[in-house]
Design an enzyme around this catalytic site. Structure first.
Site, short mmCIF file in Angstrom:
data_model
loop_
_atom_site.label_atom_id
_atom_site.label_comp_id
_atom_site.label_asym_id
_atom_site.label_seq_id
_atom_site.Cartn_x
_atom_site.Cartn_y
_atom_site.Cartn_z
N CYS A 87 27.10 62.20 39.61
CA CYS A 87 27.67 61.62 38.41
C CYS A 87 27.36 60.14 38.35
O CYS A 87 26.87 59.56 39.30
CB CYS A 87 29.18 61.79 38.43
N ARG A 144 20.44 59.82 35.54
CA ARG A 144 20.89 60.47 36.77
C ARG A 144 21.14 61.97 36.56
O ARG A 144 21.26 62.72 37.51
CB ARG A 144 22.20 59.83 37.25
N TRP A 147 28.23 65.68 36.25
CA TRP A 147 27.34 66.79 36.57
C TRP A 147 28.25 67.79 37.27
O TRP A 147 28.68 67.56 38.39
CB TRP A 147 26.22 66.30 37.48
N ASN A 198 33.08 59.65 41.40
CA ASN A 198 31.79 60.22 41.78
C ASN A 198 31.93 60.60 43.25
O ASN A 198 32.37 59.78 44.05
CB ASN A 198 30.70 59.15 41.59
N GLY A 199 31.59 61.84 43.59
CA GLY A 199 31.74 62.28 44.98
C GLY A 199 32.41 63.64 45.01
O GLY A 199 32.46 64.34 43.99
N GLU A 207 2.62 68.21 44.82
CA GLU A 207 3.24 67.22 43.95
C GLU A 207 2.79 67.44 42.49
O GLU A 207 3.60 67.33 41.57
CB GLU A 207 2.89 65.80 44.43
N LYS A 249 5.42 68.23 39.45
CA LYS A 249 5.51 67.47 38.19
C LYS A 249 5.39 68.41 37.01
O LYS A 249 6.13 68.33 36.04
CB LYS A 249 4.40 66.42 38.07
N GLU A 261 8.53 70.62 36.63
CA GLU A 261 9.73 69.83 36.29
C GLU A 261 9.78 69.51 34.80
O GLU A 261 10.83 69.62 34.18
CB GLU A 261 9.71 68.49 37.04
N HIS A 288 -4.16 84.82 50.31
CA HIS A 288 -3.12 85.59 51.00
C HIS A 288 -1.92 85.80 50.08
O HIS A 288 -0.80 85.47 50.43
CB HIS A 288 -2.69 84.86 52.28
N LYS A 315 18.16 62.88 38.79
CA LYS A 315 17.31 61.92 39.51
C LYS A 315 17.82 61.68 40.92
O LYS A 315 17.07 61.48 41.85
CB LYS A 315 17.27 60.61 38.75
C1 G6P Z 1 15.55 64.69 42.90
C2 G6P Z 1 14.59 64.01 41.96
C3 G6P Z 1 13.18 64.05 42.53
C4 G6P Z 1 13.16 63.41 43.91
C5 G6P Z 1 14.19 64.08 44.85
C6 G6P Z 1 14.37 63.29 46.12
O1 G6P Z 1 15.28 66.07 42.95
O2 G6P Z 1 14.61 64.63 40.69
O3 G6P Z 1 12.30 63.33 41.68
O4 G6P Z 1 11.89 63.53 44.46
O5 G6P Z 1 15.47 64.13 44.21
O6 G6P Z 1 14.89 62.03 45.77
P1 G6P Z 1 14.82 60.74 46.67
O7 G6P Z 1 15.62 59.73 45.92
O8 G6P Z 1 15.47 61.10 47.98
O9 G6P Z 1 13.41 60.36 46.84
#
Ligand code: G6P
Length: 578
Positions: A3, A28, A72, A98-99, A451, A455, A458, A474, A573
């Site tokens: 949050c 976030r 969230w 938050n927590g 990666e 992307k 996502e 495989h 995020k």
């Molecule tokens: C979330 C974000 C990703 C990120 C991951 C790890 O899933 O959406 O973009 O790679 O967390 O985040 P960090 O802040 O630990 O790199």
């Protein structure tokens, strides 16, 4: 909870400041939001859904002090009632949090037994009622007396009708105070503060603070303490979109600077890495992929074994090694990564954090921290923070290998700028009409494939999977067809010929292939349906350039499909729950 919280006290209309602040925290990830002010008693507004034009609905809310929240959902569905703030029985106390309050079930039970009416299903609401029970004293004391009853993690802001100011408390959840002239803010991170001030105070775990028009007072273990006022390096412009249609595109274009600014600042090998004979990396998501790329680079250049573990696994299944542990986390707040580092510490294993956020929680856990210099990243999908992570890791590998990987500032900058000029119209067309895409590579280009696929899935919601090229036969072979493109990264070097053989096997199954490789590679050009040329750069920069191209491909594809690029569905995020 993933949050965001924000508080304001000063001369302005608090509701307006809070809504702007909540918008800054949107990145976030959230499903509902709300605010409460000290107006005519406690005035509040909360809703499930996007903040959108909430200022219209909240236009009548008065008061110059207030607290706000983006939620969230973790305890109770995302609806209006479960949205924060939560109020006590009298409606005179409002709390945002938050927590996670771990003992909330028992607390709810005992509060109900004592006659409290709990309206929501959240863990947070118990805090408001507990403060109510301690309300004989002022709000600061009431919050102080409530905290020992809570087990778990929290950043809390509370207000009480008839009493000036905001009370803030933190334990294992970030909270930063913004100090302006005659006005004060508090928030989960600095983005809502930037418009008002560049002076901030990072609260420590266990701190309790009182913010009012007359100043900030901070208490720790009963005594008043002074915390340093630090200067934020980020300007308001940096935190905004700057003319780009999406933050993600802006951030992709900021990568040449993010890379070279980071390379410039990582000058010395952190002490815990001096003379190390092996390393463990822990991380999640994109940061995990950065760790995997580092493994290939460092093992070759430094001749030391590098183990890369998913942080969520490490804590429970720790390998029997005492090598230093590097935690990579752009946000510095990822619960799994922080917990993994904490477990390493418990076993007296030296720890290093790599992060983008000054003063973030990970910096308080690790023995040492190396900062990347990506600036604030607003888009949920990591781009420039990922490239800045690679910049730190390449620098560390270089320092560990007696500078064998040294690159000039200009080289990295140029390679990324060149990658940004890539024209990929045809590839975008091919991807946007696909339902499944495979990404393949070998060596460091295997994590680049992971990666690239991450992307794509996502932000475009197309099912995309990254594979080590040798593994595609495989299993995934069963899924290859005319409608399932494969994106293959095939650079000159030891795996070139085997990659060419892999691509031919796919072609034989009518699979369209988009290849990333040297523009001068005739063999590749002859077999690929589309060849996207990689910049001509040093080998250590090739994974960087290839990633940039794959980010752009994902972005353009998602854009062609009209997706909500900066806020993909169901993603956040900063993932602050394990
Ligand atoms: C979330 C974000 C990703 C990120 C991951 C790890 O899933 O959406 O973009 O790679 O967390 O985040 P960090 O802040 O630990 O790199």
């Amino acid at each position: 909870m993933m949050c965001g919280i924000v508080g304001y006290t000063g001369p302005r209309n608090a509701a307006r400041v809070l809504i702007e602040g909540l918008k800054q925290l949107e990145y976030r990830g959230y499903d509902s939001f709300g605010l409460a002010t000290l107006g005519n008693g406690i005035e509040w507004y909360k809703r499930a859904g996007r903040i959108g034009e909430a200022e219209k609905d909240a236009a009548g809310i008065g008061g110059k002090t207030g607290i706000g929240h983006t939620r969230w959902a973790t305890h109770g569905i995302p609806d209006d009632c479960n949205a924060h703030p939560h109020l006590d029985c009298t409606g005179r106390i409002a709390v945002v949090h938050n927590g996670i309050i771990e003992n909330y079930t028992e607390l709810r039970r005992s509060l109900k037994a004592r006659g409290h009416i709990l309206r929501s299903e959240t863990d947070t609401e118990v805090i408001a009622h507990l403060i109510e029970e301690h309300s004989g004293s002022n709000l600061l004391d009431a919050v102080r007396d409530t905290l020992p009853e809570l087990t778990g993690s929290y950043a809390i802001l509370a207000i009480r009708s008839g009493e000036e100011g905001i009370v803030a408390a933190r334990k294992n959840s970030p909270l930063v105070i913004g100090v302006a002239d005659g006005e004060y803010l508090a928030a989960s991170d600095s983005t809502p503060l930037i418009d008002y001030t560049s002076r901030v105070i990072y609260l420590e775990d266990g701190d309790l603070a009182h913010l009012s028009a007359s100043g900030v007072r901070i208490f720790h273990e009963g005594a008043e303490v002074v915390r340093p006022v630090e200067r934020l390096g980020w300007s308001p412009e940096e935190a905004r979109r700057g003319g780009f249609p999406h933050f993600m595109l802006k951030e992709i274009y900021e990568q040449p600077g993010a890379f070279s600014d980071t390379v410039r600042t990582v000058c010395d090998l952190p002490e815990i890495l001096l003379g190390c004979r092996g390393l463990t990396v822990v991380a999640c998501g994109s940061s995990y992929h950065a760790g995997l790329i580092f493994k290939y680079i460092a093992e070759e250049a430094c001749q030391i074994p590098v183990r890369v573990d998913l942080a969520s696994e490490y804590k429970y299944f720790m390998a029997p090694t005492r090598d230093p542990v590097i935690g990579i986390t752009q946000s510095g707040e990822t619960a799994d990564t922080n917990a993994a580092l904490q477990s390493a510490k418990v076993h007296n294993i030296p720890t290093l954090a790599i992060t983008n956020v000054l003063g973030s929680s990970v910096t308080r856990i690790a023995d040492e921290t190396v900062y990347m210099r990506a600036g604030p990243e607003m888009s949920v999908a990591a781009t420039k923070s990922f490239i800045a992570e690679l910049a730190v890791l390449i620098r560390l590998a270089s320092l560990l290998s007696d500078r064998s990987l040294d690159i000039t500032l200009d080289q990295g900058h140029r390679a990324i700028e060149e990658a940004l000029l890539t024209d990929m119209g045809e590839a975008v067309q091919m991807c946007s009409s696909a339902s499944h895409i495979f990404y393949v590579g070998r060596g460091p280009f295997y994590p680049v494939a992971l990666e690239g696929a991450l992307k794509m899935k996502e932000i475009s919601y197309i099912h995309a999977e990254g594979y080590a090229a040798g593994e595609i036969k495989h299993g995934p072979f069963a899924l290859l067809s005319r409608e399932t493109p494969v994106i293959a990264v095939c650079t000159p070097g030891s795996t070139h010929d085997v990659m060419i053989a892999n691509i031919k096997e796919m072609e034989a199954r009518s699979t369209p292939v988009i290849a990333l490789g040297s523009g001068a590679d005739r063999e590749l050009d002859a077999i690929a349906d589309i060849l996207i040329p990689l910049p001509d750069a040093a080998p250590v920069l090739q994974p960087v350039a290839a990633t940039v191209i794959l980010q752009l491909l994902a972005y353009r594809t998602a854009d062609a499909l009209g997706r909500d690029i900066d806020k993909p569905r169901n993603l956040a995020k900063s993932v602050t729950v394990e």
